[in-house]
Motif scaffolding. Structure first.
Motif, mmCIF file in Angstrom:
data_model
loop_
_atom_site.group_PDB
_atom_site.id
_atom_site.type_symbol
_atom_site.label_atom_id
_atom_site.label_comp_id
_atom_site.label_asym_id
_atom_site.label_seq_id
_atom_site.Cartn_x
_atom_site.Cartn_y
_atom_site.Cartn_z
ATOM 1 N N SER A 178 53.888 40.234 40.466
ATOM 2 C CA SER A 178 52.684 39.410 40.353
ATOM 3 C C SER A 178 51.441 40.164 40.828
ATOM 4 C CB SER A 178 52.863 38.079 41.085
ATOM 5 O OG SER A 178 53.143 38.299 42.434
ATOM 6 N N VAL A 179 51.580 40.988 41.860
ATOM 7 C CA VAL A 179 50.425 41.778 42.312
ATOM 8 C C VAL A 179 50.005 42.767 41.231
ATOM 9 C CG1 VAL A 179 49.693 43.570 43.945
ATOM 10 C CG2 VAL A 179 50.833 41.512 44.780
ATOM 11 N N ARG A 180 50.993 43.361 40.564
ATOM 12 C CA ARG A 180 50.703 44.301 39.485
ATOM 13 C C ARG A 180 49.908 43.613 38.379
ATOM 14 N NH1 ARG A 180 56.007 47.036 38.059
ATOM 15 N NH2 ARG A 180 55.801 47.924 40.129
ATOM 16 N N ARG A 181 50.322 42.403 38.023
ATOM 17 C CA ARG A 181 49.631 41.691 36.949
ATOM 18 C C ARG A 181 48.196 41.342 37.360
ATOM 19 N NH1 ARG A 181 51.484 37.949 32.348
ATOM 20 N NH2 ARG A 181 53.553 38.249 33.212
ATOM 21 N N ALA A 182 48.011 40.957 38.626
ATOM 22 C CA ALA A 182 46.669 40.611 39.099
ATOM 23 C C ALA A 182 45.766 41.851 39.119
ATOM 24 C CB ALA A 182 46.739 39.975 40.486
ATOM 25 N N GLU A 183 46.332 43.012 39.483
ATOM 26 C CA GLU A 183 45.542 44.245 39.481
ATOM 27 C C GLU A 183 45.057 44.587 38.077
ATOM 28 O OE1 GLU A 183 44.695 45.146 43.134
ATOM 29 O OE2 GLU A 183 44.274 46.675 41.621
ATOM 30 N N LEU A 184 45.960 44.427 37.130
ATOM 31 C CA LEU A 184 45.609 44.670 35.731
ATOM 32 C C LEU A 184 44.519 43.691 35.295
ATOM 33 C CD1 LEU A 184 46.902 46.795 33.915
ATOM 34 C CD2 LEU A 184 48.370 45.012 32.970
ATOM 35 N N GLY A 185 44.691 42.433 35.685
ATOM 36 C CA GLY A 185 43.708 41.402 35.370
ATOM 37 C C GLY A 185 42.358 41.726 35.994
ATOM 38 N N ALA A 186 42.373 42.250 37.233
ATOM 39 C CA ALA A 186 41.130 42.583 37.927
ATOM 40 C C ALA A 186 40.364 43.652 37.162
ATOM 41 C CB ALA A 186 41.439 43.042 39.356
ATOM 42 N N ARG A 187 41.096 44.660 36.649
ATOM 43 C CA ARG A 187 40.433 45.718 35.869
ATOM 44 C C ARG A 187 39.767 45.159 34.615
ATOM 45 N NH1 ARG A 187 41.714 50.397 38.188
ATOM 46 N NH2 ARG A 187 43.465 50.153 39.614
ATOM 47 N N HIS A 188 40.494 44.256 33.942
ATOM 48 C CA HIS A 188 39.916 43.643 32.744
ATOM 49 C C HIS A 188 38.739 42.748 33.100
ATOM 50 C CE1 HIS A 188 43.500 45.012 30.577
ATOM 51 N NE2 HIS A 188 42.742 44.874 29.516
ATOM 52 N N LEU A 189 38.822 42.082 34.223
ATOM 53 C CA LEU A 189 37.735 41.181 34.621
ATOM 54 C C LEU A 189 36.446 41.975 34.859
ATOM 55 C CD1 LEU A 189 36.835 38.320 35.243
ATOM 56 C CD2 LEU A 189 37.653 38.605 37.590
ATOM 57 N N VAL A 190 36.567 43.149 35.492
ATOM 58 C CA VAL A 190 35.382 43.982 35.723
ATOM 59 C C VAL A 190 34.704 44.317 34.389
ATOM 60 C CG1 VAL A 190 34.597 46.250 36.496
ATOM 61 C CG2 VAL A 190 36.165 44.936 37.914
ATOM 62 N N GLN A 191 35.519 44.733 33.396
ATOM 63 C CA GLN A 191 34.952 45.051 32.075
ATOM 64 C C GLN A 191 34.307 43.821 31.449
ATOM 65 O OE1 GLN A 191 38.089 46.706 29.671
ATOM 66 N NE2 GLN A 191 38.510 48.310 31.198
ATOM 67 N N PHE A 192 34.989 42.705 31.603
ATOM 68 C CA PHE A 192 34.526 41.432 31.050
ATOM 69 C C PHE A 192 33.164 41.055 31.649
ATOM 70 C CE2 PHE A 192 35.225 36.678 30.764
ATOM 71 C CZ PHE A 192 35.243 36.642 29.372
ATOM 72 N N LEU A 193 32.998 41.308 32.956
ATOM 73 C CA LEU A 193 31.770 40.913 33.651
ATOM 74 C C LEU A 193 30.618 41.880 33.395
ATOM 75 C CD1 LEU A 193 33.194 39.722 37.101
ATOM 76 C CD2 LEU A 193 32.420 38.317 35.187
ATOM 77 N N GLU A 194 30.916 42.995 32.723
ATOM 78 C CA GLU A 194 29.834 43.903 32.368
ATOM 79 C C GLU A 194 29.027 43.341 31.197
ATOM 80 O OE1 GLU A 194 32.070 47.499 32.024
ATOM 81 O OE2 GLU A 194 31.961 47.871 34.191
ATOM 82 N N GLN A 195 29.606 42.355 30.476
ATOM 83 C CA GLN A 195 28.876 41.715 29.386
ATOM 84 C C GLN A 195 28.312 40.377 29.849
ATOM 85 O OE1 GLN A 195 32.244 41.269 26.803
ATOM 86 N NE2 GLN A 195 32.926 43.242 27.646
#
Ligand SMILES: [Zn+2]
Ligand SMILES: [Zn+2]
Ligand SMILES: [Zn+2]
Length: 246
Positions: A125-142
């Motif tokens: 679950s931590v691995r999945r959240a880390e992956l999600g965090a990376r995508h969230l950063v990209q998402f928040l750049e828009q």
């Protein structure tokens, strides 16, 4: 769009911290996989023997896998006996108390008895959240991503920290401003709770301020996939959450 990205967008539309939700999805995936084919596989038993489930996931697994766990623990119990015997041999073989060396004994306890591997469900679950965090950063750049995030329930404290570690200044300051706004809203909601607790205003109808303390628990410690055992008044944000895809 990748699977994690799609999951993240969906999680932002649902109640609670989106990364907590991704963790719950990973837990569910692990548990399903465990129940279907791995509760008795050599590889899984090996991982469990070196570490085991943490308290929360052991009980979740007991709930979901039920009596299949008899086969799992049958193996784990035998392995555990072996380790206890090895530690016991050292503790009884030490001879007189004079020869007893606390440091050497502690080393044996740590080597033979302590379970060092982390819980495999936590790892997934931590691995999945880390992956999600990376995508969230990209998402928040828009800008569209930031708008979606503002409308969501936001991140819990720990996940905010994870995302801030990955973010560059513009995204980080957006997240912190947003978090500050949520803390202020929570502060106001708690103040309203105290105001209505006063006997002079006690006749006023109760509202969402009655569960402000649960919003605070969620913001400080994250979302549980079920608000287990907590009485949640109807028509509040948290009511019925367990049934909304968590
Ligand atoms: Zn969270
Ligand atoms: Zn305890
Ligand atoms: Zn765990």
């Amino acid at each position: 769009m990748s699977l994690v990205e799609a999951e993240l967008r969906e999680a932002l539309r649902l109640p609670g911290c989106a990364l907590c939700r991704l963790e719950h999805l990973a837990e569910q995936t692990y548990c399903t996989w465990f129940i279907l084919e791995n509760y008795y596989s050599a590889a899984t038993l090996e991982v469990l023997n070196r570490g085991g489930f943490c308290r929360v996931h052991a009980w979740r697994m007991a709930q979901l896998a039920g009596q299949r766990l008899a086969a799992t623990y049958d193996v784990l119990v035998r392995e555990a006996k072996e380790r206890v015997r090895r530690a016991l041999a050292v503790s009884t073989g030490a001879g007189s108390p004079v020869r007893w060396r606390a440091r050497r004994w502690q080393a044996v306890v740590m080597r033979v008895l302590e379970r060092k591997e982390p819980c495999p469900v936590c790892v997934a679950s931590v691995r999945r959240a880390e992956l999600g965090a990376r995508h969230l950063v990209q998402f928040l750049e828009q800008e569209a991503g930031r708008d979606d995030y503002t409308r969501s329930d936001g991140l819990c404290w720990d996940h905010l920290v994870r995302v801030c570690l990955l973010a560059e200044p513009p995204v980080a300051s957006f997240l912190l401003n947003d978090f500050l706004r949520r803390l202020s809203a929570l502060e106001a909601s708690l103040a309203e709770y105290f105001r209505k607790s006063d006997y002079r205003f006690a006749h006023e109808p109760k509202g969402p301020e009655q569960t402000a303390y649960l919003d605070a628990v969620e913001l400080f410690s994250g979302l549980l996939d079920r608000v287990g055992g907590v009485m949640v008044p109807g028509r509040t944000k948290l009511a019925g959450r367990g049934h909304r895809g968590a």
